[in-house]
Design an enzyme around this catalytic site. Structure first.
Site, mmCIF file in Angstrom:
data_model
loop_
_atom_site.group_PDB
_atom_site.id
_atom_site.type_symbol
_atom_site.label_atom_id
_atom_site.label_comp_id
_atom_site.label_asym_id
_atom_site.label_seq_id
_atom_site.Cartn_x
_atom_site.Cartn_y
_atom_site.Cartn_z
ATOM 1 N N ASP A 20 64.781 55.844 -25.290
ATOM 2 C CA ASP A 20 65.812 54.859 -25.615
ATOM 3 C C ASP A 20 67.088 55.213 -24.856
ATOM 4 O O ASP A 20 67.495 56.370 -24.771
ATOM 5 C CB ASP A 20 66.074 54.847 -27.127
ATOM 6 C CG ASP A 20 66.847 53.623 -27.566
ATOM 7 O OD1 ASP A 20 66.287 52.782 -28.281
ATOM 8 O OD2 ASP A 20 68.038 53.502 -27.183
ATOM 9 N N ILE A 21 67.747 54.200 -24.306
ATOM 10 C CA ILE A 21 68.951 54.411 -23.497
ATOM 11 C C ILE A 21 70.140 54.892 -24.348
ATOM 12 O O ILE A 21 71.070 55.514 -23.828
ATOM 13 C CB ILE A 21 69.307 53.103 -22.751
ATOM 14 C CG1 ILE A 21 70.092 53.375 -21.488
ATOM 15 C CG2 ILE A 21 70.029 52.113 -23.642
ATOM 16 C CD1 ILE A 21 70.168 52.176 -20.557
ATOM 17 N N ASN B 232 62.138 46.946 -35.852
ATOM 18 C CA ASN B 232 63.057 45.924 -36.347
ATOM 19 C C ASN B 232 62.496 44.566 -35.954
ATOM 20 O O ASN B 232 62.079 44.375 -34.813
ATOM 21 C CB ASN B 232 64.442 46.118 -35.734
ATOM 22 C CG ASN B 232 65.040 47.454 -36.103
ATOM 23 O OD1 ASN B 232 64.921 47.908 -37.233
ATOM 24 N ND2 ASN B 232 65.669 48.112 -35.144
ATOM 25 N N GLU C 95 67.234 43.548 -31.654
ATOM 26 C CA GLU C 95 68.081 43.146 -30.526
ATOM 27 C C GLU C 95 67.262 42.700 -29.321
ATOM 28 O O GLU C 95 67.644 41.764 -28.632
ATOM 29 C CB GLU C 95 69.004 44.303 -30.132
ATOM 30 C CG GLU C 95 70.111 44.545 -31.154
ATOM 31 C CD GLU C 95 70.891 45.818 -30.877
ATOM 32 O OE1 GLU C 95 70.717 46.413 -29.802
ATOM 33 O OE2 GLU C 95 71.665 46.207 -31.767
ATOM 34 N N VAL C 96 66.181 43.398 -29.056
ATOM 35 C CA VAL C 96 65.362 43.063 -27.877
ATOM 36 C C VAL C 96 64.088 42.359 -28.355
ATOM 37 O O VAL C 96 63.302 42.951 -29.102
ATOM 38 C CB VAL C 96 65.020 44.331 -27.065
ATOM 39 C CG1 VAL C 96 64.170 43.959 -25.857
ATOM 40 C CG2 VAL C 96 66.284 45.060 -26.636
ATOM 41 N N HIS D 133 58.669 46.389 -30.292
ATOM 42 C CA HIS D 133 58.744 47.803 -29.936
ATOM 43 C C HIS D 133 58.784 48.661 -31.188
ATOM 44 O O HIS D 133 59.322 48.251 -32.217
ATOM 45 C CB HIS D 133 59.964 48.100 -29.063
ATOM 46 C CG HIS D 133 61.255 47.544 -29.590
ATOM 47 N ND1 HIS D 133 61.598 46.217 -29.453
ATOM 48 C CD2 HIS D 133 62.276 48.136 -30.262
ATOM 49 C CE1 HIS D 133 62.783 46.016 -30.009
ATOM 50 N NE2 HIS D 133 63.211 47.168 -30.520
ATOM 51 N N HIS E 270 60.224 52.258 -32.569
ATOM 52 C CA HIS E 270 61.109 53.397 -32.338
ATOM 53 C C HIS E 270 60.403 54.636 -32.897
ATOM 54 O O HIS E 270 59.963 54.617 -34.053
ATOM 55 C CB HIS E 270 62.432 53.237 -33.097
ATOM 56 C CG HIS E 270 63.261 52.056 -32.678
ATOM 57 N ND1 HIS E 270 64.378 52.177 -31.879
ATOM 58 C CD2 HIS E 270 63.152 50.736 -32.959
ATOM 59 C CE1 HIS E 270 64.935 50.980 -31.693
ATOM 60 N NE2 HIS E 270 64.204 50.088 -32.342
#
Ligand code: 5GP
Length: 116
Positions: free
Chosen positions: A32-33, A90, A98-99, A103, A105
């Site tokens: 993760d960025i 999420n 958000e994206v 995905h 985490h």
């Protein structure tokens, strides 16, 4: 409706870089960025899907099984099984997504605090 221009779709098409830790025919795992723990990995299926439910409802069994087997492979490679980890996905507005490409985490490497 899947947005082909979301940031993870661009990462899958290698239009933008990522810090990859594992990839195979079905899945990609990368750092993760903006990490929220010492270890913060994102795992995504290559199948275009917006949420976990979209993935489970629309991908075939080979995709689904391979993705979750890869989650365990990454957990094993990171050597975090003994000390523990947290998986989060999420989904949608209420979930704070958000994206809009499904995905997971993977958070680990330290005690992960309570969610709220
Ligand atoms: P969400 O809120 O959708 O569950 O989480 C999206 C995650 O993607 C966030 O943790 C955010 O830091 C991460 N992220 C957003 N853009 C990028 C990017 O370009 N590269 C990487 N590696 N992570 C990103």
């Amino acid at each position: 409706m899947y947005d082909k221009n979301n940031i993870f779709a661009k990462i899958l098409r290698k239009e933008i870089p990522c810090d990859k830790i594992y990839e195979d025919e079905f899945s990609l795992f990368f750092k993760d960025i903006n990490p929220q723990a010492k270890i913060h990995i994102l795992g995504i299926p290559k199948f275009p899907c917006t949420t976990l439910s979209d993935f489970l409802n629309n991908a075939d069994n080979e995709n689904i099984l391979s993705f979750f087997k890869s989650v365990q492979l990454v957990i094993s490679n990171l050597d975090i099984e003994k000390n523990g980890y947290r998986l989060i996905t999420n989904s949608g507005d209420d979930g704070g997504q958000e994206v809009p490409h499904f995905h997971l985490h993977i958070l680990a490497g330290e005690k992960i605090g309570r969610l709220r």
